[in-house]
Write a protein that holds these residues in place. Structure first.
Motif, short mmCIF file in Angstrom:
data_model
loop_
_atom_site.label_atom_id
_atom_site.label_comp_id
_atom_site.label_asym_id
_atom_site.label_seq_id
_atom_site.Cartn_x
_atom_site.Cartn_y
_atom_site.Cartn_z
N GLY A 56 0.81 -1.22 0.00
CA GLY A 56 0.00 0.00 0.00
C GLY A 56 0.84 1.27 0.00
N GLY A 57 1.94 1.28 0.73
CA GLY A 57 2.80 2.46 0.78
C GLY A 57 3.42 2.78 -0.57
N PRO A 58 4.23 1.86 -1.13
CA PRO A 58 4.86 2.13 -2.42
C PRO A 58 3.87 2.35 -3.57
CG PRO A 58 5.94 0.29 -1.34
CD PRO A 58 4.71 0.62 -0.53
N ALA A 59 2.67 1.75 -3.47
CA ALA A 59 1.68 1.89 -4.55
C ALA A 59 0.98 3.25 -4.50
CB ALA A 59 0.64 0.78 -4.44
N GLY A 60 1.26 4.05 -3.47
CA GLY A 60 0.64 5.36 -3.38
C GLY A 60 -0.70 5.35 -2.67
N LEU A 61 -1.02 4.27 -1.98
CA LEU A 61 -2.30 4.15 -1.29
C LEU A 61 -2.23 4.62 0.15
CD1 LEU A 61 -3.33 0.69 -2.75
CD2 LEU A 61 -4.22 2.93 -3.40
N GLY A 62 -1.06 4.98 0.62
CA GLY A 62 -0.94 5.55 1.95
C GLY A 62 -0.64 4.58 3.06
N GLY A 63 -0.59 3.33 2.80
CA GLY A 63 -0.29 2.38 3.87
C GLY A 63 -1.17 1.17 3.82
N PRO A 64 -1.27 0.46 4.96
CA PRO A 64 -2.07 -0.76 4.97
C PRO A 64 -3.56 -0.47 4.80
CG PRO A 64 -1.27 -0.24 7.18
CD PRO A 64 -0.65 0.75 6.24
N LEU A 65 -4.27 -1.39 4.15
CA LEU A 65 -5.69 -1.21 3.83
C LEU A 65 -6.46 -2.51 4.02
CD1 LEU A 65 -5.05 0.21 0.26
CD2 LEU A 65 -5.55 1.61 2.24
N LEU A 66 -7.75 -2.36 4.24
CA LEU A 66 -8.68 -3.47 4.13
C LEU A 66 -9.52 -3.16 2.89
CD1 LEU A 66 -9.93 -3.71 7.82
CD2 LEU A 66 -8.29 -5.21 6.68
N VAL A 67 -9.73 -4.16 2.03
CA VAL A 67 -10.47 -3.93 0.78
C VAL A 67 -11.48 -5.05 0.58
CG1 VAL A 67 -10.28 -3.60 -1.73
CG2 VAL A 67 -8.40 -2.88 -0.23
N VAL A 68 -12.69 -4.67 0.14
CA VAL A 68 -13.68 -5.66 -0.27
C VAL A 68 -14.19 -5.26 -1.65
CG1 VAL A 68 -15.64 -4.52 0.89
CG2 VAL A 68 -15.77 -6.95 0.37
#
Length: 178
Positions: A56-68
């Motif tokens: 999530g960090g390197p992808a530009g998403l800001g860090g860890p995520l939960l996704v559904v």
């Protein structure tokens, strides 16, 4: 153009879709929002994932995520899935700020403004949305235009959702219903 001929725009870009189109919605409360889209709009969960900081960090998403990922429902009339999916994304490190209520028309905003659901009949969904935590964004709640019925709503976190069906008849130019 025949069905056998390649699409020149797609061929030039090399842009052949390999998965259904997805719209990502960043949410504060993943359980609440998943329940809303499942129960109010009939979306079906198809995948869940915990995205670690290392991705999530390197992808530009800001860090860890939960996704559904939620599949938009299949229409009985067409018999085929819409191909669309909603991806609900909940950041795990920082709080998502509360959305400001729309103070301007949706078209006065820039960027992604709303999700559109083309339904066979919007009436049962419109009737169920208030109990599911949604609020109408227009008055009247349902607008008839060009043979369609259209209704705009804010989901429980304030994201705009448009409902459309082809049951508007022809009540005359620019007529609406409450």
């Amino acid at each position: 153009m025949t069905h056998d001929a390649p699409d020149p725009a797609r061929a030039a870009l090399g842009a052949a879709m390999t998965q259904p189109f997805e719209a990502g919605v960043v949410v504060r409360d993943l359980e609440l929002m998943e329940r809303f889209y499942r129960e109010a709009l009939g979306c079906v969960p198809v995948h869940r994932s915990h995205i670690p900081q290392s991705i999530g960090g390197p992808a530009g998403l800001g860090g860890p995520l939960l996704v559904v990922w939620l599949q938009v429902p299949v229409g009985a009339a067409s018999g085929t899935p819409s191909g669309g999916r909603i991806k609900l994304v909940q950041p795990r490190v920082s709080a998502v700020p509360a959305p400001a209520p729309p103070a301007v028309p949706l078209t006065a905003r820039r960027g992604l403004s709303y999700l559109t659901f083309h339904l066979e009949d919007i009436a049962p969904v419109v009737a169920a949305l208030p109990a599911a935590g949604a609020r109408p964004l227009s008055s009247p709640v349902v607008v008839r235009a060009r043979g369609r019925r259209i209704s705009f709503w804010a989901d429980p976190e304030g994201n705009a959702v448009e409902l459309v069906d082809g049951r508007g008849g022809d009540p005359g130019p620019d007529r609406t219903e409450a």
